[in-house]
Design an enzyme around this catalytic site. Sequence first.
Site, PDB file in Angstrom:
ATOM      1  N   CYS A  28       0.843  -1.186   0.000  1.00 48.73           N
ATOM      2  CA  CYS A  28       0.000   0.000   0.000  1.00 48.73           C
ATOM      3  C   CYS A  28       0.879   1.237   0.000  1.00 48.73           C
ATOM      4  O   CYS A  28       1.865   1.297   0.743  1.00 48.73           O
ATOM      5  CB  CYS A  28      -0.893  -0.017   1.241  1.00 48.73           C
ATOM      6  SG  CYS A  28      -1.992   1.400   1.369  1.00 48.73           S
ATOM      7  N   HIS A  69      -9.105  -3.662  -2.291  1.00 48.64           N
ATOM      8  CA  HIS A  69      -8.134  -2.875  -1.530  1.00 48.64           C
ATOM      9  C   HIS A  69      -8.514  -1.389  -1.547  1.00 48.64           C
ATOM     10  O   HIS A  69      -8.533  -0.728  -0.503  1.00 48.64           O
ATOM     11  CB  HIS A  69      -6.739  -3.085  -2.128  1.00 48.64           C
ATOM     12  CG  HIS A  69      -5.648  -2.350  -1.431  1.00 48.64           C
ATOM     13  ND1 HIS A  69      -4.723  -2.984  -0.635  1.00 48.64           N
ATOM     14  CD2 HIS A  69      -5.316  -1.030  -1.410  1.00 48.64           C
ATOM     15  CE1 HIS A  69      -3.874  -2.082  -0.156  1.00 48.64           C
ATOM     16  NE2 HIS A  69      -4.221  -0.886  -0.615  1.00 48.64           N
ATOM     17  N   GLU A  70      -8.820  -0.860  -2.731  1.00 49.31           N
ATOM     18  CA  GLU A  70      -9.132   0.567  -2.846  1.00 49.31           C
ATOM     19  C   GLU A  70     -10.472   0.908  -2.206  1.00 49.31           C
ATOM     20  O   GLU A  70     -10.604   1.948  -1.554  1.00 49.31           O
ATOM     21  CB  GLU A  70      -9.090   1.017  -4.311  1.00 49.31           C
ATOM     22  CG  GLU A  70      -7.742   0.842  -4.989  1.00 49.31           C
ATOM     23  CD  GLU A  70      -6.568   1.453  -4.225  1.00 49.31           C
ATOM     24  OE1 GLU A  70      -6.743   2.488  -3.540  1.00 49.31           O
ATOM     25  OE2 GLU A  70      -5.460   0.894  -4.305  1.00 49.31           O
ATOM     26  N   HIS A 130     -10.102   1.319   1.401  1.00 46.19           N
ATOM     27  CA  HIS A 130      -9.620   2.662   1.766  1.00 46.19           C
ATOM     28  C   HIS A 130     -10.794   3.626   1.939  1.00 46.19           C
ATOM     29  O   HIS A 130     -10.798   4.453   2.852  1.00 46.19           O
ATOM     30  CB  HIS A 130      -8.683   3.223   0.693  1.00 46.19           C
ATOM     31  CG  HIS A 130      -7.256   2.837   0.860  1.00 46.19           C
ATOM     32  ND1 HIS A 130      -6.511   3.168   1.965  1.00 46.19           N
ATOM     33  CD2 HIS A 130      -6.426   2.148   0.051  1.00 46.19           C
ATOM     34  CE1 HIS A 130      -5.282   2.703   1.826  1.00 46.19           C
ATOM     35  NE2 HIS A 130      -5.209   2.066   0.673  1.00 46.19           N
TER      36      HIS A 130
END
Length: 170
Positions: A93, A135-136, A139
């Site tokens: 990351c 993953h994004e 966030h």
Amino acid sequence: MMIRPIVKYPDPVLQQPAEPVTEFNEELRALVDDMFESMYEAKGIGLAAPQIGISKRLTVIDLSFKENPDEKIVLINPEIIHREGRQYEEEGCLSLPDIREKVVRAEKVTVRAQNLDGEWFEMDGEELLSRAFQHEIDHLDGVLFIFRISALKRDLVLRRIRKMQRAGEW
């Protein structure tokens, strides 16, 4: 276009849910351009707005890393509407430099999101693209990948980060 600095953990903007995007205008397009440039400068394949200090549900992805402009993906207000299978691969990351750990993710996902004109669309992703989507979007929900690993591994990672902070390397 402007390269924006990447925010590092433990900045609070990385640990809280991002606000929905409500205005689809030139300012948003400029932000997306800045995000792609910032991501490329940092040698990443994905970047969420909170990673540049902006609490908006917006992420950009380019698995080709500038090689194929047609592969640039912009997801605004995304949500995962379908998950299938399981993969266990290493992730890194930009907000956690030099930290890499294996994370369990869905093998395939379908994402529903808006484009730069505010129109809704769906997109499927498998393997690395599926991992990037998850993953994004994490966030945007205030979740870093280190909170998807075991408590023991997370504790070791957090100790390593504190050590780097004390040494002025973070």
